[in-house]
Design a protein around this motif. Structure first.
Motif, PDB file in Angstrom:
ATOM      1  N   UNK A 137      48.120  33.508  43.344  1.00  0.00           N
ATOM      2  CA  UNK A 137      46.677  33.701  43.180  1.00  0.00           C
ATOM      3  C   UNK A 137      46.320  34.744  42.122  1.00  0.00           C
ATOM      4  N   UNK A 138      47.014  35.915  42.143  1.00  0.00           N
ATOM      5  CA  UNK A 138      46.660  36.961  41.190  1.00  0.00           C
ATOM      6  C   UNK A 138      46.881  36.498  39.753  1.00  0.00           C
ATOM      7  N   UNK A 139      48.033  35.862  39.514  1.00  0.00           N
ATOM      8  CA  UNK A 139      48.328  35.419  38.155  1.00  0.00           C
ATOM      9  C   UNK A 139      47.432  34.244  37.753  1.00  0.00           C
ATOM     10  N   UNK A 140      47.144  33.386  38.713  1.00  0.00           N
ATOM     11  CA  UNK A 140      46.270  32.256  38.430  1.00  0.00           C
ATOM     12  C   UNK A 140      44.865  32.751  38.086  1.00  0.00           C
ATOM     13  N   UNK A 141      44.418  33.744  38.821  1.00  0.00           N
ATOM     14  CA  UNK A 141      43.090  34.294  38.572  1.00  0.00           C
ATOM     15  C   UNK A 141      43.050  34.959  37.199  1.00  0.00           C
ATOM     16  N   UNK A 142      44.142  35.616  36.853  1.00  0.00           N
ATOM     17  CA  UNK A 142      44.194  36.259  35.541  1.00  0.00           C
ATOM     18  C   UNK A 142      44.058  35.234  34.420  1.00  0.00           C
ATOM     19  N   UNK A 143      44.722  34.099  34.589  1.00  0.00           N
ATOM     20  CA  UNK A 143      44.620  33.039  33.584  1.00  0.00           C
ATOM     21  C   UNK A 143      43.193  32.488  33.519  1.00  0.00           C
ATOM     22  N   UNK A 144      42.606  32.284  34.719  1.00  0.00           N
ATOM     23  CA  UNK A 144      41.239  31.744  34.760  1.00  0.00           C
ATOM     24  C   UNK A 144      40.262  32.742  34.150  1.00  0.00           C
ATOM     25  N   UNK A 145      40.477  34.025  34.440  1.00  0.00           N
ATOM     26  CA  UNK A 145      39.585  35.059  33.900  1.00  0.00           C
ATOM     27  C   UNK A 145      39.638  35.073  32.375  1.00  0.00           C
ATOM     28  N   UNK A 146      40.852  34.903  31.857  1.00  0.00           N
ATOM     29  CA  UNK A 146      40.998  34.876  30.400  1.00  0.00           C
ATOM     30  C   UNK A 146      40.372  33.626  29.801  1.00  0.00           C
ATOM     31  N   UNK A 147      40.582  32.501  30.499  1.00  0.00           N
ATOM     32  CA  UNK A 147      40.088  31.220  29.993  1.00  0.00           C
ATOM     33  C   UNK A 147      38.567  31.168  29.996  1.00  0.00           C
ATOM     34  N   UNK A 148      37.955  31.776  31.027  1.00  0.00           N
ATOM     35  CA  UNK A 148      36.502  31.668  31.186  1.00  0.00           C
ATOM     36  C   UNK A 148      35.779  32.975  30.832  1.00  0.00           C
ATOM     37  N   UNK A 149      36.525  33.908  30.214  1.00  0.00           N
ATOM     38  CA  UNK A 149      35.924  35.157  29.723  1.00  0.00           C
ATOM     39  C   UNK A 149      35.256  35.961  30.829  1.00  0.00           C
ATOM     40  N   UNK A 150      35.957  36.118  31.942  1.00  0.00           N
ATOM     41  CA  UNK A 150      35.433  36.930  33.028  1.00  0.00           C
ATOM     42  C   UNK A 150      35.652  38.406  32.710  1.00  0.00           C
ATOM     43  N   UNK A 151      34.691  39.226  33.100  1.00  0.00           N
ATOM     44  CA  UNK A 151      34.858  40.669  32.947  1.00  0.00           C
ATOM     45  C   UNK A 151      35.840  41.185  33.985  1.00  0.00           C
ATOM     46  N   UNK A 152      36.227  42.455  33.807  1.00  0.00           N
ATOM     47  CA  UNK A 152      37.179  43.046  34.753  1.00  0.00           C
ATOM     48  C   UNK A 152      36.609  43.083  36.159  1.00  0.00           C
ATOM     49  N   UNK A 153      35.329  43.474  36.268  1.00  0.00           N
ATOM     50  CA  UNK A 153      34.706  43.518  37.589  1.00  0.00           C
ATOM     51  C   UNK A 153      34.585  42.122  38.185  1.00  0.00           C
ATOM     52  N   UNK A 154      34.217  41.123  37.380  1.00  0.00           N
ATOM     53  CA  UNK A 154      34.111  39.739  37.871  1.00  0.00           C
ATOM     54  C   UNK A 154      35.473  39.243  38.335  1.00  0.00           C
ATOM     55  N   UNK A 155      36.538  39.668  37.620  1.00  0.00           N
ATOM     56  CA  UNK A 155      37.894  39.259  38.009  1.00  0.00           C
ATOM     57  C   UNK A 155      38.263  39.865  39.353  1.00  0.00           C
ATOM     58  N   UNK A 156      37.904  41.149  39.545  1.00  0.00           N
ATOM     59  CA  UNK A 156      38.190  41.794  40.834  1.00  0.00           C
ATOM     60  C   UNK A 156      37.467  41.090  41.984  1.00  0.00           C
ATOM     61  N   UNK A 157      36.220  40.787  41.751  1.00  0.00           N
ATOM     62  CA  UNK A 157      35.425  40.123  42.799  1.00  0.00           C
ATOM     63  C   UNK A 157      35.947  38.710  43.061  1.00  0.00           C
ATOM     64  N   UNK A 158      36.355  38.014  42.007  1.00  0.00           N
ATOM     65  CA  UNK A 158      36.899  36.660  42.182  1.00  0.00           C
ATOM     66  C   UNK A 158      38.138  36.688  43.058  1.00  0.00           C
ATOM     67  N   UNK A 159      38.995  37.693  42.851  1.00  0.00           N
ATOM     68  CA  UNK A 159      40.203  37.813  43.675  1.00  0.00           C
ATOM     69  C   UNK A 159      39.844  38.014  45.143  1.00  0.00           C
TER      70      UNK A 159
END
Length: 353
Positions: A282-304
Motif C-alpha cells: 500500500x505505501x509504495x503503491x500510494x507513492x506511485x499514485x501520488x506521483x502519477x496524479x500530482x498529490x501533495x505531501x499532505x494529500x499523500x498522508x491523508x490518502x494512506x
C-alpha cells in the motif's frame, strides 16, 4: 400440452356433446350408434396417444419436469374417457355393470381437465410470469375435480349442465391465457396456440353436426379424433421447442457461471500478486499514485490513512490537523484520482498501475 386441452375437450366436450349438441341424457349406447367411429380411426388415435404418453414419460425421466408427468396423466385419462364414451371400457373393465359407462366418462373427463389446467399453467410458466392467471388456472383445476366428484354422487340432471358450463368457461380461457402469455413475450405459447387449431376445428365441426348444420359422414364423425391426432403432432413440435429452450437456458447459465468463476480467479490472482510484490505494498503503491496524479505531501498522508480505513476525525487526530483540513484534502484527492467514494480509492490502490 395441447393434448391436455384435447384431453379436456375431447373428454367433456366430445362426451358432453351428447348433451351439449343433442340436448339429451340418452344412454351412451345410443350416442355410440350415432357417432360410431371405425376401429381403424380409434386404433390410430389411441396408438398416437400412447406413443406420446411414453415419449413424454421418457422426457420426464430425462428432464425431471412435472409438466411432462401431467401430460401423461392427461393422455391416460383421455383414453379412459374415450373408451367409456364408445362403451368399450364397459366390455373389458366392468362387464358386469356396462351401464357405468354412462356416467364414468364424466369422472375421467374431470380428472383429465384437472391435469389440463395444471399442465397449461406449467407450460406457460404462469407461476413465475403471471401469478393471477396461475390462480385462475388453479380455480379451473378445482372445478374439474368437483365435476369428477359430483359425477359420482349426483344425477346427470346436475352434472351435465355443470360440465357444459365448465367446458364453455375453460375452452376460451386456455386460448386467451396462452395468447396473453405470448403477447407478454413467452415465445413457447405460440406453439400452444397453433396446436389448438386442428382440435378447435374438429370441435366446431362436431358441434355444427350436432346442430344438424352438417351432413353425417365419416369425416364429420371423426373430426375430433383427426383434430386430436394432428394436435399430437403439433404438440410434439411444441415440446421439442420447449426442450431446446431449456437447453439454451442451461447453456447460458453454465456460460455465465464459467465467466463468473474466471473473474473471481482473476481477481484472486491480482490480490495475491499485490500481496506478494513489494512494489504493490500500500505505501509504495500510494507513492506511485501520488506521483502519477500530482498529490501533495499532505494529500499523500491523508490518502494512506484513508486506505488504512480511518475516518475523517481519526485522520485529523492522528495527523494533528483539523477535520475541515482533512475534508478539504480529501475532496482534492477525489478530484485528482477521479473517484466518488472511499471504496473506489481501494480499487485504485489495487489496480492502478
Amino acid at each position: 400440452m395441447i393434448l391436455l386441452l384435447s384431453s379436456k375437450l375431447m373428454n367433456i366436450k366430445y362426451a358432453l356433446s351428447v348433451s351439449l349438441t343433442y340436448q339429451s341424457t340418452e344412454p351412451v349406447s345410443n350416442f355410440e350408434s350415432s357417432t360410431h367411429v371405425p376401429s381403424l380411426f380409434i386404433g390410430i388415435f389411441f396408438g398416437s396417444m400412447l406413443v406420446m404418453a411414453i415419449y413424454n414419460l421418457l422426457l420426464y425421466f430425462s428432464l425431471k419436469d412435472k409438466m411432462y408427468l401431467f401430460y401423461v396423466g392427461i393422455v391416460l385419462f383421455n383414453i379412459l374417457t374415450i373408451l367409456a364414451i364408445h362403451g368399450i371400457s364397459g366390455e373389458f373393465f366392468w362387464s358386469n355393470n356396462p351401464e357405468l359407462d354412462r356416467t364414468i366418462y364424466i369422472t375421467f373427463a374431470g380428472i383429465s381437465m384437472f391435469f389440463s389446467s395444471r399442465f397449461a399453467a406449467l407450460y406457460l410458466d404462469l407461476k413465475n410470469r403471471h401469478k393471477s392467471l396461475n390462480k385462475f388456472m388453479w380455480g379451473l383445476a378445482i372445478l374439474s375435480v368437483l365435476l369428477s366428484i359430483s359425477s359420482l354422487l349426483l344425477s346427470d340432471k346436475f352434472v351435465i349442465p355443470f360440465g357444459r358450463w365448465l367446458v364453455l368457461l375453460s375452452f376460451p380461457s386456455y386460448i386467451i391465457v396462452a395468447a396473453y402469455a405470448h403477447k407478454k413475450g413467452f415465445k413457447a405459447a405460440k406453439y400452444y396456440l397453433i396446436a389448438w387449431i386442428p382440435y378447435a376445428i374438429g370441435l366446431i365441426i362436431r358441434t355444427m353436426h350436432g346442430a344438424d348444420w352438417l351432413p353425417t359422414n365419416q369425416f364429420v364423425l371423426s373430426s375430433i379424433e383427426i383434430g386430436g391426432a394432428l394436435e399430437i403432432v403439433l404438440l410434439s413440435l411444441a415440446l421439442a421447442y420447449r426442450i431446446k429452450e431449456i437447453q439454451e437456458e442451461n447453456s447460458q447459465m453454465r456460460n455465465q457461471l464459467q465467466n463468473y468463476i474466471s473473474q473471481v480467479l482473476s481477481l484472486e490472482e491480482k490480490i495475491d500478486s499485490s500481496a506478494k510484490s513489494d512494489e504493490n505494498l500500500p505505501e509504495q503503491k500510494i507513492a506511485k499514485i501520488a506521483q502519477k496524479h500530482s498529490l501533495t505531501e499532505r494529500e499523500t498522508d491523508i490518502l494512506l490513512q484513508i486506505v488504512l480505513g480511518l475516518k475523517n476525525q481519526q485522520i485529523a487526530d492522528k495527523l494533528f490537523i483539523s477535520i475541515n483540513t482533512v475534508k478539504y484534502h480529501t475532496r482534492n484527492i477525489y478530484e485528482k484520482l477521479d473517484v466518488q467514494k472511499r471504496t473506489e480509492i481501494t480499487s485504485r490502490i489495487l489496480f492502478d498501475n
